[in-house]
Design an enzyme around this catalytic site. Structure first.
Site, PDB file in Angstrom:
ATOM      1  N   VAL A 143       0.833  -1.214   0.000  1.00 24.73           N
ATOM      2  CA  VAL A 143       0.000   0.000   0.000  1.00 24.73           C
ATOM      3  C   VAL A 143       0.862   1.256   0.000  1.00 24.73           C
ATOM      4  O   VAL A 143       0.345   2.353   0.097  1.00 24.73           O
ATOM      5  CB  VAL A 143      -0.934  -0.005   1.232  1.00 24.73           C
ATOM      6  N   ASP A 144       2.197   1.096  -0.113  1.00 25.50           N
ATOM      7  CA  ASP A 144       3.115   2.224   0.101  1.00 25.50           C
ATOM      8  C   ASP A 144       3.255   3.168  -1.092  1.00 25.50           C
ATOM      9  O   ASP A 144       3.834   4.244  -0.968  1.00 25.50           O
ATOM     10  CB  ASP A 144       4.494   1.706   0.534  1.00 25.50           C
ATOM     11  N   HIS A 159      -4.412  -4.614  -2.096  1.00 27.39           N
ATOM     12  CA  HIS A 159      -4.740  -4.251  -0.703  1.00 27.39           C
ATOM     13  C   HIS A 159      -4.912  -2.744  -0.530  1.00 27.39           C
ATOM     14  O   HIS A 159      -4.806  -2.221   0.592  1.00 27.39           O
ATOM     15  CB  HIS A 159      -3.673  -4.800   0.251  1.00 27.39           C
ATOM     16  N   CYS A 167     -14.412   8.060   2.699  1.00 26.05           N
ATOM     17  CA  CYS A 167     -15.387   8.499   3.707  1.00 26.05           C
ATOM     18  C   CYS A 167     -16.308   7.342   4.055  1.00 26.05           C
ATOM     19  O   CYS A 167     -16.890   6.710   3.167  1.00 26.05           O
ATOM     20  CB  CYS A 167     -16.212   9.676   3.175  1.00 26.05           C
ATOM     21  N   GLY A 227       9.392 -10.909  -2.795  1.00 23.39           N
ATOM     22  CA  GLY A 227       9.306 -10.318  -1.462  1.00 23.39           C
ATOM     23  C   GLY A 227       7.965 -10.488  -0.779  1.00 23.39           C
ATOM     24  O   GLY A 227       7.471  -9.580  -0.116  1.00 23.39           O
ATOM     25  N   GLU A 255      14.373 -15.673   1.609  1.00 26.00           N
ATOM     26  CA  GLU A 255      14.161 -17.047   2.096  1.00 26.00           C
ATOM     27  C   GLU A 255      12.976 -17.629   1.343  1.00 26.00           C
ATOM     28  O   GLU A 255      12.173 -16.897   0.761  1.00 26.00           O
ATOM     29  CB  GLU A 255      13.893 -17.060   3.606  1.00 26.00           C
TER      30      GLU A 255
HETATM   31  N1  APR Z   1      14.241  -8.878  -0.759  1.00 27.66           N
HETATM   32  C1  APR Z   1      13.381  -9.907  -1.032  1.00 27.66           C
HETATM   33  N2  APR Z   1      12.531 -10.442  -0.111  1.00 27.66           N
HETATM   34  C2  APR Z   1      12.567  -9.928   1.129  1.00 27.66           C
HETATM   35  C3  APR Z   1      13.455  -8.880   1.504  1.00 27.66           C
HETATM   36  C4  APR Z   1      14.320  -8.350   0.489  1.00 27.66           C
HETATM   37  N3  APR Z   1      15.177  -7.375   0.714  1.00 27.66           N
HETATM   38  N4  APR Z   1      13.266  -8.590   2.819  1.00 27.66           N
HETATM   39  C5  APR Z   1      12.280  -9.425   3.259  1.00 27.66           C
HETATM   40  N5  APR Z   1      11.868 -10.235   2.248  1.00 27.66           N
HETATM   41  C6  APR Z   1      10.800 -11.242   2.271  1.00 27.66           C
HETATM   42  C7  APR Z   1      10.651 -12.026   3.572  1.00 27.66           C
HETATM   43  O1  APR Z   1      11.479 -13.175   3.573  1.00 27.66           O
HETATM   44  C8  APR Z   1       9.167 -12.408   3.524  1.00 27.66           C
HETATM   45  O2  APR Z   1       8.985 -13.620   2.807  1.00 27.66           O
HETATM   46  O3  APR Z   1       9.589 -10.539   2.116  1.00 27.66           O
HETATM   47  C9  APR Z   1       8.528 -11.271   2.716  1.00 27.66           C
HETATM   48  C10 APR Z   1       7.667 -10.315   3.507  1.00 27.66           C
HETATM   49  O4  APR Z   1       6.575 -11.045   3.976  1.00 27.66           O
HETATM   50  P1  APR Z   1       5.426 -10.345   4.840  1.00 27.66           P
HETATM   51  O5  APR Z   1       6.040  -9.490   5.858  1.00 27.66           O
HETATM   52  O6  APR Z   1       4.517 -11.434   5.281  1.00 27.66           O
HETATM   53  O7  APR Z   1       4.710  -9.386   3.802  1.00 27.66           O
HETATM   54  P2  APR Z   1       3.641  -9.743   2.672  1.00 27.66           P
HETATM   55  O8  APR Z   1       3.840 -11.089   2.128  1.00 27.66           O
HETATM   56  O9  APR Z   1       3.677  -8.628   1.711  1.00 27.66           O
HETATM   57  O10 APR Z   1       2.270  -9.672   3.498  1.00 27.66           O
HETATM   58  C11 APR Z   1       1.061  -9.811   2.812  1.00 27.66           C
HETATM   59  O11 APR Z   1      -0.139  -9.273   4.809  1.00 27.66           O
HETATM   60  O12 APR Z   1      -0.224  -8.029   6.690  1.00 27.66           O
HETATM   61  C12 APR Z   1      -0.783  -8.197   5.460  1.00 27.66           C
HETATM   62  O13 APR Z   1      -1.912  -6.649   4.094  1.00 27.66           O
HETATM   63  C13 APR Z   1      -0.639  -6.975   4.580  1.00 27.66           C
HETATM   64  O14 APR Z   1      -0.108  -6.884   2.222  1.00 27.66           O
HETATM   65  C14 APR Z   1       0.238  -7.479   3.436  1.00 27.66           C
HETATM   66  C15 APR Z   1      -0.004  -8.951   3.450  1.00 27.66           C
END
Ligand code: APR
Length: 295
Positions: A143-144, A159, A167, A227, A255
């Site tokens: 959402v950034d 999202h 509103c 990511g 990972e």
């Molecule tokens: N490069 C690549 N991957 C990365 C990096 C990086 N520099 N840093 C972190 N990651 C990976 C992590 O290993 C993880 O698998 O990004 C992922 C982030 O996962 P989450 O924090 O779970 O984020 P996301 O998958 O986008 O979450 C989905 O969850 O909370 C809700 O609405 C929110 O859109 C979000 C949704």
């Protein structure tokens, strides 16, 4: 496709996209390498290299990890937001109904943080992809707004957008890019309360956007999952949908995610290093020089 499922991180949530069975990760012996801007050469298969041509239909599916190198906290990674905050307190319609000030304080903090940072090399590489591939779109959970700021235009925001306000009374939607809003909770011209333009847990994704994302995923030839931990339904189903419909699926993550088994190729490392290396290889494809000679 039957009704759009609501956002859930509950593994027991009914999965309705008929995900195929776990597939084997296919390793290809022929690797090319790129050293551009990264500690270690990024190695990827000649199969992937062969798809880096303008006519390939491409979807780049992103999560919080692509913005991590810009300084945006992820949700579930190290120092992730959900390690420090509770979803129930901040990211549900109930939380907003009961504690609008608290929810807005948190979103205001995130808006202010995001306003001070810039897209990173990973975002910029994805913008380069859009200029290179004739049929391309970004499907993001983020959402950034950093994909917009990096120059992408074909973006499907599953999202919502933290810079949008809505509103709760008259339904007005508008963008508001002020890092800090004058008063919290902010009010609409109609007097109603404004809420952040994001999709909260338990809410339905925007129907048209989600259906466009599924159609693009079903018809693409190359699907990058970048990511994301792939733990939040229904977005988490997209890598499986891509594979099921014949796309070559590539995961880019530091990972293996919950959807890594859907990938034909997993590129372990930072998005801000791997995506620029892939973007460099694009150019190779354009200039007709053999991939890997950029080294
Ligand atoms: N490069 C690549 N991957 C990365 C990096 C990086 N520099 N840093 C972190 N990651 C990976 C992590 O290993 C993880 O698998 O990004 C992922 C982030 O996962 P989450 O924090 O779970 O984020 P996301 O998958 O986008 O979450 C989905 O969850 O909370 C809700 O609405 C929110 O859109 C979000 C949704």
């Amino acid at each position: 496709m039957a009704g759009i499922p609501s956002v859930s991180s509950d593994p027991g949530h009914p999965r309705c996209l008929d995900k195929p069975s776990i597939a084997l990760l296919v390793l290809n012996p022929f690797w090319s390498a790129n050293l551009v801007g990264c500690a270690m050469p990024v190695q990827f298969s000649s199969k992937l290299q062969s798809l880096l041509i303008p006519s390939t239909r491409v979807v780049v599916f992103t999560g919080a990890g692509i913005s991590a190198e810009s300084g945006v906290p992820t949700f579930r990674g190290q120092n992730g937001l959900w390690k420090e905050f509770r979803v129930e307190d901040l990211a549900t319609p109930q939380a907003f109904a009961e504690h609008p000030q608290r929810v807005w304080d948190w979103y205001s903090w995130r808006r202010e943080l995001i306003s001070r940072i810039a897209p990173n090399l990973g975002h910029l590489a994805v913008a380069k992809f859009e200029r290179f591939f004739s049929d391309f779109c970004v499907v993001t959970q983020n959402v950034d707004g950093l994909h917009n700021r990096a120059g992408n235009e074909r973006i499907l925001k599953l999202h919502g957008d933290i810079w949008e306000v809505r509103c709760v009374s008259c339904g007005l939607r508008r963008m508001d890019f002020q890092p800090v809003l004058l008063s919290l909770p902010p009010r609409c011209e109609c007097g109603g309360m404004l809420r952040p333009g994001v999709v909260w847990f338990g809410e339905t994704l925007p129907v048209d956007v989600f259906e466009q994302a599924v159609r693009a995923t079903q018809s693409c030839g190359l699907f990058f999952s970048v990511g994301t931990s792939a733990q939040v339904f229904p977005a988490s189903e997209l890598p499986g949908v891509a594979r099921q419909h014949g796309a070559y699926v590539v995961e880019v993550n530091i990972e293996r995610s919950a959807a890594a088994s859907e990938a034909h190729e997993v590129l372990l490392g930072k998005a801000g290093e791997i995506l620029p290396a892939l973007a460099e290889s694009l150019q190779g494809a354009m200039s007709g020089s053999t991939p890997g000679n950029n080294v």
